[in-house]
Motif scaffolding. Structure first.
Motif, PDB file in Angstrom:
ATOM      1  N   ALA A 149       0.819  -1.214   0.000  1.00  0.00           N
ATOM      2  CA  ALA A 149       0.000   0.000   0.000  1.00  0.00           C
ATOM      3  C   ALA A 149       0.852   1.263   0.000  1.00  0.00           C
ATOM      4  O   ALA A 149       2.010   1.266   0.428  1.00  0.00           O
ATOM      5  N   ILE A 150       0.221   2.346  -0.462  1.00  0.00           N
ATOM      6  CA  ILE A 150       0.848   3.668  -0.409  1.00  0.00           C
ATOM      7  C   ILE A 150      -0.038   4.683   0.312  1.00  0.00           C
ATOM      8  O   ILE A 150       0.382   5.808   0.572  1.00  0.00           O
ATOM      9  N   LEU A 151      -1.252   4.299   0.640  1.00  0.00           N
ATOM     10  CA  LEU A 151      -2.177   5.166   1.361  1.00  0.00           C
ATOM     11  C   LEU A 151      -2.594   4.486   2.662  1.00  0.00           C
ATOM     12  O   LEU A 151      -2.884   3.294   2.677  1.00  0.00           O
ATOM     13  N   GLY A 152      -2.606   5.249   3.744  1.00  0.00           N
ATOM     14  CA  GLY A 152      -3.008   4.703   5.031  1.00  0.00           C
ATOM     15  C   GLY A 152      -1.951   3.865   5.712  1.00  0.00           C
ATOM     16  O   GLY A 152      -2.244   3.159   6.681  1.00  0.00           O
ATOM     17  N   THR A 153      -0.726   3.923   5.236  1.00  0.00           N
ATOM     18  CA  THR A 153       0.348   3.105   5.813  1.00  0.00           C
ATOM     19  C   THR A 153       0.885   3.752   7.091  1.00  0.00           C
ATOM     20  O   THR A 153       0.590   4.910   7.409  1.00  0.00           O
ATOM     21  N   SER A 154       1.691   2.991   7.793  1.00  0.00           N
ATOM     22  CA  SER A 154       2.383   3.510   8.967  1.00  0.00           C
ATOM     23  C   SER A 154       3.781   2.921   9.005  1.00  0.00           C
ATOM     24  O   SER A 154       4.138   2.077   8.179  1.00  0.00           O
ATOM     25  N   ASP A 155       4.560   3.338   9.982  1.00  0.00           N
ATOM     26  CA  ASP A 155       5.899   2.779  10.137  1.00  0.00           C
ATOM     27  C   ASP A 155       5.860   1.338  10.624  1.00  0.00           C
ATOM     28  O   ASP A 155       6.898   0.672  10.677  1.00  0.00           O
ATOM     29  N   THR A 267      -4.221   0.533   2.745  1.00  0.00           N
ATOM     30  CA  THR A 267      -4.264  -0.470   3.800  1.00  0.00           C
ATOM     31  C   THR A 267      -5.706  -0.834   4.141  1.00  0.00           C
ATOM     32  O   THR A 267      -5.969  -1.854   4.777  1.00  0.00           O
ATOM     33  N   VAL A 268      -6.641   0.016   3.709  1.00  0.00           N
ATOM     34  CA  VAL A 268      -8.076  -0.249   3.784  1.00  0.00           C
ATOM     35  C   VAL A 268      -8.663   0.145   2.432  1.00  0.00           C
ATOM     36  O   VAL A 268      -8.029   0.874   1.658  1.00  0.00           O
ATOM     37  N   PRO A 269      -9.861  -0.332   2.080  1.00  0.00           N
ATOM     38  CA  PRO A 269     -10.495   0.166   0.850  1.00  0.00           C
ATOM     39  C   PRO A 269     -10.606   1.683   0.942  1.00  0.00           C
ATOM     40  O   PRO A 269     -11.168   2.212   1.904  1.00  0.00           O
ATOM     41  N   TRP A 270     -10.092   2.391  -0.051  1.00  0.00           N
ATOM     42  CA  TRP A 270      -9.785   3.806   0.118  1.00  0.00           C
ATOM     43  C   TRP A 270     -10.846   4.704  -0.517  1.00  0.00           C
ATOM     44  O   TRP A 270     -10.936   4.826  -1.728  1.00  0.00           O
ATOM     45  N   ARG A 271     -11.633   5.354   0.303  1.00  0.00           N
ATOM     46  CA  ARG A 271     -12.628   6.323  -0.167  1.00  0.00           C
ATOM     47  C   ARG A 271     -11.930   7.645  -0.465  1.00  0.00           C
ATOM     48  O   ARG A 271     -11.199   8.192   0.363  1.00  0.00           O
ATOM     49  N   CYS A 272     -12.170   8.169  -1.635  1.00  0.00           N
ATOM     50  CA  CYS A 272     -11.460   9.381  -2.082  1.00  0.00           C
ATOM     51  C   CYS A 272     -12.361  10.603  -1.892  1.00  0.00           C
ATOM     52  O   CYS A 272     -12.907  11.167  -2.851  1.00  0.00           O
ATOM     53  N   TRP A 273     -12.500  11.023  -0.665  1.00  0.00           N
ATOM     54  CA  TRP A 273     -13.399  12.129  -0.347  1.00  0.00           C
ATOM     55  C   TRP A 273     -12.977  13.415  -1.055  1.00  0.00           C
ATOM     56  O   TRP A 273     -13.832  14.164  -1.563  1.00  0.00           O
TER      57      TRP A 273
END
Length: 329
Positions: A149-155, A267-273
């Motif tokens: 993933a590239i969105l919602g990631t963490s260390d 990292t989750v299904p990504w809603r693009c608000w």
């Protein structure tokens, strides 16, 4: 595979009571991913509660929504005529999500709960996996990252949520209905999944023993057009590098309503608000679509192995928007 006890539930109340009382117990439905993970030694429940005989299947319709029992298979939902007519991007995501054989076994409830497709999570010989062993580290961050993933990631985790159908369902504001030891509750799908943060092993808001019983999916307006585009390495049975689910209502060339979500990048299904905000009230066209795509990927945190996904996701979203806008014109 480790030995386990097997119990066939006779009703939902019994199933919930047994699992709630036993921290080493799990529900068993289609099992298309769960059994693989058990065979690989990633999961090791001591008791499986088979819920496949419970009356939790079927699809009912209202003027504004459909209610899908948790044991409804992917194939059954894809074949529903209302889904084909009013929710075409849900049907497309279902058909692209698995082979025919798997779609006839995999349940909707199970699909929403499928585990990460991270190669390190699925290999118990890899010690560093915060999803399997909290606090052990994340091998993917320094390893092979292409399917991450590239969105919602963490260390602490960059594992990808791999469900196809969850992408349009998140865009539609679907609601998950669950039953637990303390009663029932309804959870918007946009609030159901949890990004990894510093607790990657906690993937959703379900408490142990809570059972998904149904999914409520709002219908799109009759004037809406939608599309699900999945970009992958090969056509047959492959997970998304990037996917996009889009639904638009366009009147006189102006976007009146927009629903946008991405898969293969979050990292989750990504809603693009933010992308939806760009689109609403704007005249449909290449410039605004690119601006929306830029907004959708704002905040992406690529690593060297996932850097290509930023531009690929933007182009995938633009193409999906163009496809839907063309169908609406």
């Amino acid at each position: 595979m480790r030995p386990f006890d097997y119990v066939r539930a006779t009703d939902a109340e019994q199933a919930v009571a047994v699992v709630s009382a036993d921290p080493r117990a799990s529900f068993l439905a289609g099992g298309t991913t769960q059994l693989d993970l058990m065979k690989d030694g990633v999961l090791g429940p001591e008791r499986l509660i088979d819920i496949t005989r419970l009356p939790l299947g079927g699809i009912t319709h209202t003027d504004s929504a459909i209610r899908v029992g948790a044991l409804t298979t992917m194939e059954e939902l894809a074949a529903d005529p209302v889904v084909g007519e009013r929710l075409p991007f849900v049907r497309e995501a279902l058909l692209l999500g698995a082979s025919t054989q798997l779609r006839n076994m995999a349940t909707i409830g199970g699909n929403l709960l499928q585990r990460a497709r991270c190669r390190y999570f699925r290999d118990p010989t890899v010690a560093a996996c915060n999803k399997r062993n909290p606090g052990s580290g994340c091998a993917a961050i320094t390893g092979i990252q292409r399917m991450h993933a590239i969105l919602g990631t963490s260390d602490h985790c960059i594992a990808l949520h791999a469900s196809d159908v969850a992408v349009p369902l998140v865009a539609l504001d679907a609601v998950v209905h669950v039953r637990g030891a303390n009663g029932t509750r309804s959870i918007p799908l946009t609030q159901f999944y949890l990004p990894p943060g510093d607790t990657p092993h906690i993937e959703n808001v379900l408490q142990h023993g809570e059972l998904i019983t149904a999914l409520e999916i709002p219908l799109l307006p009759e004037t809406a057009r939608s599309h699900y585009l999945k970009v992958r390495d090969r056509v047959s049975y492959e997970f998304a590098l990037v996917s996009a689910g889009v639904a638009l209502v366009i009147e006189d060339g102006v976007v009146q309503e927009a629903r946008v979500a991405l898969g293969g990048v979050g990292t989750v299904p990504w809603r693009c608000w933010d992308a939806e905000g760009v689109l609403r009230g704007a005249r449909a066209g290449a410039d605004v679509f690119r601006t929306a795509a830029e907004a959708a990927l704002e905040g992406a945190r690529p690593l060297p192995g996932t850097a290509f996904k930023v531009e690929l996701a933007k182009r995938t979203l633009v193409r999906t928007l163009e496809t839907v806008a063309g169908a609406a014109s």
